[in-house]
Design an enzyme around this catalytic site. Sequence first.
Site, PDB file in Angstrom:
ATOM      1  N   LYS A  79       0.829  -1.339   0.017  1.00 29.29           N
ATOM      2  CA  LYS A  79       0.114   0.214   0.019  1.00 29.29           C
ATOM      3  C   LYS A  79       0.907   1.047   0.025  1.00 29.29           C
ATOM      4  O   LYS A  79       1.955   1.325   0.569  1.00 29.29           O
ATOM      5  CB  LYS A  79      -0.886   0.004   1.223  1.00 29.29           C
ATOM      6  CG  LYS A  79      -1.732   0.994   1.219  1.00 29.29           C
ATOM      7  CD  LYS A  79      -2.729   0.977   2.562  1.00 29.29           C
ATOM      8  CE  LYS A  79      -3.793   1.991   2.582  1.00 29.29           C
ATOM      9  NZ  LYS A  79      -4.598   1.869   3.866  1.00 29.29           N
ATOM     10  N   SER A 154      -9.454   2.105   3.083  1.00 29.15           N
ATOM     11  CA  SER A 154      -8.468   3.008   2.185  1.00 29.15           C
ATOM     12  C   SER A 154      -7.500   2.011   1.484  1.00 29.15           C
ATOM     13  O   SER A 154      -7.007   2.521   0.483  1.00 29.15           O
ATOM     14  CB  SER A 154      -7.865   4.071   2.818  1.00 29.15           C
ATOM     15  OG  SER A 154      -7.116   3.545   3.955  1.00 29.15           O
ATOM     16  N   SER A 178      -9.877  -0.289   7.267  1.00 27.17           N
ATOM     17  CA  SER A 178      -9.277  -0.056   5.989  1.00 27.17           C
ATOM     18  C   SER A 178      -8.432  -1.159   5.249  1.00 27.17           C
ATOM     19  O   SER A 178      -8.068  -1.108   4.127  1.00 27.17           O
ATOM     20  CB  SER A 178      -8.293   1.101   6.059  1.00 27.17           C
ATOM     21  OG  SER A 178      -8.929   2.460   6.144  1.00 27.17           O
TER      22      SER A 178
END
Lengths: 477, 95
Positions: A79, A154, A178
């Site tokens: 990420k 996210s 997330s």
Amino acid sequence: MEVYEMTALEIAEKIRLREISPMDAVMSVAKAYERFEGEYNCFASFNVEFALAQAAEVEKKLKNGDKLSLLAGVPFAVKDNICEAGKVTSCASKMLENFVSPYDATVIGKLKSAGLIPLGKTNMDEFAMGWSTENSIYGSTKNPHNASRVAGGSSGGSAAAVASGEAVIALGSDTGGSVRQPASFCGVTGLKPTYGAVSRYGLIAFASSLDAVGVIGRNCADTSAFFNLISGRDKRDLTSYDSTPFSLNIPESLDGYKIGVPKEFFEGGVDTDVKNRVIESIKTFEELGAKAEEFSLDIIKYAVPAYCIIACAEASSNLARYDGVKYGHRADGAKTLEELYVMSRSEGFSAEVKQRIMLGNFVLSAGYFDAYYTKALKVKRLICEAFEKALSEYDFIVTPVSPCTAFEQGGGGRDKIQMYLSDAFTSVVNLAGLPALSVPCGTDSEGMPVGVQLIGRAADEKTLLTAGHLFEQRRGV
Amino acid sequence: MEITNELITELEGLAKIRLTDSEKEQFKAELGGILTYIDILNELDTDGVEPLSHTVKSADFMREDRAESSLPRETVTGNAPQEKNGCFDVPRAFE
């Protein structure tokens, strides 16, 4: 079957048996990227040359007989809020668009030492603030099950990449859900470890008392093997603790296990299909031998407001470092230092990020500090105590991950409060500092994936992953 | 709670951010709703409850007080928008 469609453990086995090389694994994932990225937009950046060079190093070590790890040679996605030396780590924000990290996050260092190969920085909501991976300078990530829907957020890029085949396994981060929510939306497995299980050094901070580096994978066995490589005490993160790597010594059943089902999670606000898939999941656990029991966890009602206050307060503090001075976006034309700060921050952050920073400043400001921030911390203690009590009776707790499945791109008609409320089942876990696992458990009537959440005792990822693995086997996944 | 322009200006000052006019309108509308919603916490009696800032298992390990090397200066200033003589170059701090 393409290599990129295999599990991480399968790929590692083929590499060990010399049927394929680490470079082959990288090239296969690169092929998936060529095929699918145009449609799903999972990545902020994707550097094959870098990865091939690292793969060649791993190949050399393996040929030399070095004992690396169970997953040596496997490529993994990262990420874009986790620092990798020499690569841009942008947090999907204009503020860090050109920030080249000078160091590896601890988790990256550990995985590289174990012979795994970072390949691709995944798209996310800016600074990890969001529910859909739409608030990003790289555009929105689409759900591989239906490209008109969101991938969740996210860590939407990581989840969508694992689902589409563009990543075999991926790192994400989870502050209020997330990792688990996008995993649920994309039909893959998502683990949010216990707070402190994985070092946060090199994870760009959002809310330091809630953030956790998490794993998104194709199944529980992969997720478990990967988790064991990243967990452990780090002198650079004083909230991290020693952990003992475990193997999934799979029992034949869940005989003797007791599962708690909070009745509050089924009272209103949860889509019917989601409710039914979770109820069916509880039946599956019972078929495996566990005893499920309903109980009351009414403190849950207060999790989202407490989370909102604490997360925004900590974010306002953590994002104060972005001032245009040392790194990140600097505005042109500032005449004074003060102007430099204001202009750089106003230009560098999106509206969502600005809103959360200002809400955070508000709850920490004189006159409001006790009413909001201190109050929220007291509620946090009550939440922790309620979970401790529940988990003294139950081996794990089962809930939906999200009240809904992946909604339409553009918010699906949901307002800000509704979006925060969708964090109800996940954010409570971050407040309590506990581990939680999202496991795919079916779809809704439109074919969109549903995830069931297992919440465990502190440092007991093993129970969650064991139960999840047995669940997968029972369902024939 | 009413979100006044004065409150917005005060928060802009604390956050070192300046909102555009449309951001201000959006913020007023959303912040009002969020603050009303989070007032639900007042339903809970938290008298006598100690605030809990984090859930760490323990933070009792200290390291030896020994100088260790860190990042080289050039690496640290490598991302600086403006650098001069190994320092971060910024506009004047004071009038």
